[in-house]
Design a protein around this motif. Structure first.
Motif, PDB file in Angstrom:
ATOM      1  N   TRP A   3      10.107  15.435  -6.912  1.00 46.82           N
ATOM      2  CA  TRP A   3       9.539  15.086  -5.609  1.00 46.82           C
ATOM      3  C   TRP A   3       8.929  16.321  -4.958  1.00 46.82           C
ATOM      4  O   TRP A   3       9.400  17.433  -5.159  1.00 46.82           O
ATOM      5  CB  TRP A   3      10.625  14.521  -4.692  1.00 46.82           C
ATOM      6  N   SER A 198       7.472  14.125   4.965  1.00 49.36           N
ATOM      7  CA  SER A 198       7.392  13.041   3.985  1.00 49.36           C
ATOM      8  C   SER A 198       7.622  13.623   2.607  1.00 49.36           C
ATOM      9  O   SER A 198       7.555  14.835   2.423  1.00 49.36           O
ATOM     10  CB  SER A 198       6.031  12.349   4.050  1.00 49.36           C
ATOM     11  N   LYS A 200       6.641  12.867  -1.687  1.00 48.52           N
ATOM     12  CA  LYS A 200       5.844  12.059  -2.626  1.00 48.52           C
ATOM     13  C   LYS A 200       6.095  12.578  -4.022  1.00 48.52           C
ATOM     14  O   LYS A 200       6.589  13.694  -4.205  1.00 48.52           O
ATOM     15  CB  LYS A 200       4.367  12.138  -2.274  1.00 48.52           C
ATOM     16  N   LYS A 201       5.745  11.764  -5.027  1.00 49.78           N
ATOM     17  CA  LYS A 201       5.838  12.258  -6.401  1.00 49.78           C
ATOM     18  C   LYS A 201       4.738  13.282  -6.595  1.00 49.78           C
ATOM     19  O   LYS A 201       3.656  13.156  -6.020  1.00 49.78           O
ATOM     20  CB  LYS A 201       5.678  11.105  -7.385  1.00 49.78           C
ATOM     21  N   ASP A 204       1.256  12.036  -7.236  1.00 45.81           N
ATOM     22  CA  ASP A 204       0.634  11.102  -6.290  1.00 45.81           C
ATOM     23  C   ASP A 204      -0.475  11.768  -5.482  1.00 45.81           C
ATOM     24  O   ASP A 204      -0.287  12.869  -4.966  1.00 45.81           O
ATOM     25  CB  ASP A 204       1.683  10.566  -5.304  1.00 45.81           C
ATOM     26  N   LEU A 207      -0.375  10.842   0.450  1.00 50.81           N
ATOM     27  CA  LEU A 207       0.870  11.330   1.040  1.00 50.81           C
ATOM     28  C   LEU A 207       1.840  10.176   1.251  1.00 50.81           C
ATOM     29  O   LEU A 207       1.443   9.024   1.403  1.00 50.81           O
ATOM     30  CB  LEU A 207       0.584  11.998   2.385  1.00 50.81           C
ATOM     31  N   GLY A 208       3.127  10.509   1.261  1.00 50.44           N
ATOM     32  CA  GLY A 208       4.146   9.505   1.535  1.00 50.44           C
ATOM     33  C   GLY A 208       4.209   9.174   3.019  1.00 50.44           C
ATOM     34  O   GLY A 208       3.548   9.806   3.845  1.00 50.44           O
ATOM     35  N   THR A 209       5.009   8.156   3.353  1.00 50.67           N
ATOM     36  CA  THR A 209       5.198   7.794   4.762  1.00 50.67           C
ATOM     37  C   THR A 209       6.077   8.848   5.422  1.00 50.67           C
ATOM     38  O   THR A 209       7.081   9.263   4.866  1.00 50.67           O
ATOM     39  CB  THR A 209       5.899   6.429   4.871  1.00 50.67           C
ATOM     40  N   ARG A 210       5.691   9.259   6.635  1.00 51.54           N
ATOM     41  CA  ARG A 210       6.420  10.359   7.277  1.00 51.54           C
ATOM     42  C   ARG A 210       7.412   9.868   8.328  1.00 51.54           C
ATOM     43  O   ARG A 210       7.223   8.822   8.946  1.00 51.54           O
ATOM     44  CB  ARG A 210       5.437  11.314   7.936  1.00 51.54           C
ATOM     45  N   SER A 242      11.969   1.772   0.785  1.00 55.94           N
ATOM     46  CA  SER A 242      10.817   2.511   1.289  1.00 55.94           C
ATOM     47  C   SER A 242      11.149   3.212   2.602  1.00 55.94           C
ATOM     48  O   SER A 242      12.118   2.874   3.281  1.00 55.94           O
ATOM     49  CB  SER A 242       9.616   1.574   1.458  1.00 55.94           C
TER      50      SER A 242
END
Ligand code: ADP
Ligand code: MG
Length: 476
Positions: A3, A198, A200-201, A204, A207-210, A242
Motif C-alpha cells: 500500500w 488516503s 492506494k495500491k 493504482d 487516489l484512494g478515498t481520503r 471501503s
C-alpha cells in the motif's frame, strides 16, 4: 500487497496582525473571554466588515517566499454553516480568487530534500471557541478568537508518509516565523492543520478515498494520527471494505481517530461572493514594497552563519532551523562573542532536550536572555561545563533565572587554589595505597584522584585547577 500512503495538508496559520481581519478588535491571546469582540465579530446585522490590509501584506510575504503566484485582485466568499461559535452563520473566506496561488516549499527528510507543491493559500476569519470543560453540563462561548485572520495553506496530495508530513508542517512553521507573519506558538493554537489521508495500491493510477483529520496542533500528534489512520484504512481495505469519505477527530489520549461527521461537499456550504466586501486590489508598487522588506530566509542565514562565525555547515543548518534558535544564537553571540561555545551548546545539549520533548524553542522554558546568561557563566568560569549541563536541565523544567539557580543550589565553581589544595590534600591523605601505586608507576590512577576531588566538591571544582594541583602534590 503493498500500500502507498497519500497525504495532503491544510495548514491554518494565525497571522500576527494587531487587529482582526474585518474589525478593529485586538487579536491578543489569553484575555478575559469575550472582551475582544467588536460588533462585527459578534455578527450583528447591519454592520459592515473592513478588510485589514496588514493581513494581505502578510499573506503576500508567504506567497513571495514560496515562489507563488500572487493574485493582485482577490475576492472574499461566504461559506455558510451553523455553529454556536460562529454567530454570523457564515465564515468569510476566499474560495474563487485566493490572494496566493500555486507555489512550493522544499522539505528535508533524513538529509534529502523533496519539493511539495502548494495549491493555494487563502485568507479567512477564525471562529470563536466553544468551552466545554469549564461549566457543568453547559458550554461557554468565547468570541475573542472570532475574526482573527488565518492564512489557510493547502498542499497538493504529494506527501508520502508521516515523517514527510511532519517535515512539511515544520517547514511551514519555520517559514512563517522567519517571515514574521505568525508567532508560531502551537500550544496557543497559532498553527493548526487538517490532515487528509488516503491509501492506494502502488500501481493504482487514481487516489484512494481520503479521511480528513481535523485540527491537529502538534508535530507529535500529526505523526501519530497518520500512523493510526493509515493502519485503520489498510485494515478495512484488506477486509474488502471501503473507506468512507469523512471528517475524523484525533484523540490524543486514546491515540486514535474517530469519525466526527460525513464529509460535506462544497455545495453544502452554498458559497457565494461576499457582498459586503469589494475585491481587494494590490498595486505593483505595494507588491514591490513587500518584496523589498522580505527578511533573511533560513538558507541565507545558514550561509551567513558559516561565513561570519566560522561554523560548520551542519551546525549552521541546525542553528538556522528555526527563528527562535537563530535568535538564541545571535543574541548570545552579541553578549559573549564565543560563537563556537554557543553553537556547541545549542547543537548539543539544547537540541537534545528539544528532541527528547519533541518541542520547539518557543514551547520550551528557555528564554534567550537566560541562555545567553548560561553561556556567560560558563565562559567567565562561574560554573563548569558539567554543572552547566545540570543548570540547563533545571531551567528546562522550571524556567528560573540562571543566576538564581546557581546561587540557590550553591553551584559556583570552586576556583580558589588554596581551597582546592586543601581538598586535594585530604583526598591524598585518605588514600595512601593509591598514592603509592601511582608513585610506583600506575599513571592511570591520576584520574581516580581527579574523580575523588570532583565527588567531594559535587562537581564544582574547576577541572584545570584540580589537574594542576594534583600534579603538583602527587609528583612532589
Ligand atoms: P476540502 O476543502 O473539502 O477539504 P480540498 O480540495 O481543498 O478539499 O482538499 C483538501 C486537501 O486534501 C488538500 O491538501 C489535498 O491535497 C488533499 N487531498 C485531496 N485528495 C486527497 C486524497 N485522495 N488523499 C489524500 N489527500 C487528498
Ligand atoms: Mg479540508
Amino acid at each position: 500487497m503493498t500500500w502507498e500512503t497519500v497525504i495532503g495538508l491544510e495548514v491554518h496559520v494565525q497571522l500576527s496582525t494587531k487587529t482582526k481581519l474585518f474589525s478593529g478588535a485586538s487579536t491578543s491571546f489569553g484575555s478575559e473571554p469575550n472582551t475582544q469582540v467588536d460588533l462585527i465579530d459578534l455578527g450583528l446585522p447591519g454592520v459592515l466588515p473592513v478588510a485589514n490590509k496588514e493581513a494581505f501584506y502578510k499573506a503576500i510575504r508567504f506567497g513571495l517566499a514560496t515562489n507563488a503566484e500572487i493574485n493582485q485582485v482577490s475576492m472574499f466568499d461566504r461559506k455558510n454553516y451553523f455553529y454556536p461559535d460562529l454567530p454570523k452563520g457564515y465564515q468569510i473566506t476566499q474560495m474563487e480568487k485566493p490572494i496566493v496561488g500555486k507555489g512550493s516549499i522544499v522539505i528535508n527528510v533524513d538529509g534529502s530534500e523533496k519539493l511539495i507543491n502548494i495549491t493555494r493559500a487563502h485568507l479567512e476569519e477564525d471562529a470563536g471557541k466553544s468551552i466545554h470543560d469549564l461549566f457543568d453540563g453547559e458550554t461557554g462561548i468565547d468570541l475573542n478568537r472570532a475574526g482573527t485572520p488565518l492564512l489557510e495553506i493547502v498542499s497538493e496530495p504529494e506527501i508520502s508518509n508521516a515523517k514527510e508530513a511532519v517535515a512539511y508542517f515544520k517547514a511551514i512553521h519555520q517559514l512563517v516565523t522567519f517571515l514574521d507573519i505568525c508567532d508560531g506558538n502551537m500550544s496557543q493554537g497559532s498553527m493548526r492543520c487538517d490532515v487528509n489521508v488516503s491509501v492506494k495500491k502502488v500501481d493504482d493510477a487514481i487516489l484512494g478515498t481520503r479521511a480528513e483529520i481535523k485540527n491537529i496542533n502538534s508535530f507529535k500528534f500529526i505523526e501519530r494520527a497518520i500512523h493510526f489512520e493509515v493502519a485503520r484504512q489498510i485494515k478495512l481495505l484488506e477486509k474488502g471494505e471501503s473507506i468512507v469519505q469523512e471528517t475524523r477527530l484525533y484523540d490524543s489520549v486514546k491515540n486514535e481517530t474517530r469519525s466526527m461527521r460525513s464529509k460535506e461537499a462544497a455545495n453544502d456550504y452554498r458559497y457565494f461572493p461576499e457582498p459586503d466586501l469589494l475585491p481587494v486590489v494590490i498595486s505593483d508598487n505595494e507588491l514591490e514594497e513587500i518584496k523589498s522588506t522580505l527578511p533573511e530566509l533560513p538558507k541565507q542565514k545558514e550561509i551567513r552563519f558559516v561565513n561570519e562565525h566560522n561554523l560548520e555547515e551542519s551546525e549552521a543548518k541546525i542553528l538556522a532551523s528555526s527563528k527562535a534558535m537563530a535568535n538564541l544564537f545571535e543574541d548570545a553571540s552579541e553578549k559573549t562573542k564565543d560563537s563556537s561555545l554557543i553553537a556547541k551548546w545549542l547543537v548539543g545539549d539544547v537540541s537534545a532536550l528539544l528532541n527528547k520533548d519533541n518541542i520547539s524553542i518557543e514551547e520550551s522554558k528557555l528564554s534567550s536572555i537566560n541562555f545567553a546568561k548560561l553561556i556567560e557563566r560558563i565562559s567567565d568560569n562561574t560554573i563548569s561545563g558539567k554543572i552547566a549541563k545540570s543548570v540547563l536541565e533545571e531551567v528546562w523544567i522550571s524556567g528560573n533565572d540562571i543566576d538564581a539557580i546557581i546561587e540557590e543550589k550553591g553551584l559556583v565553581q570552586i576556583q580558589d587554589e588554596s581551597v582546592l589544595e586543601d581538598i586535594a590534600k585530604k583526598i591524598i591523605d585518605a588514600n595512601p595505597d593509591q598514592v603509592n601505586a601511582y608513585k610506583g608507576g600506575k599513571d592511570r590512577l591520576f584520574g581516580f584522584f581527579v574523580g575523588q576531588v570532583m565527588k567531594e566538591t559535587q562537581g564544582k571544582a574547576n577541572p584545570q585547577g584540580v589537574n594542576k594541583i594534583l600534579k603538583k602534590l602527587l609528583n612532589s
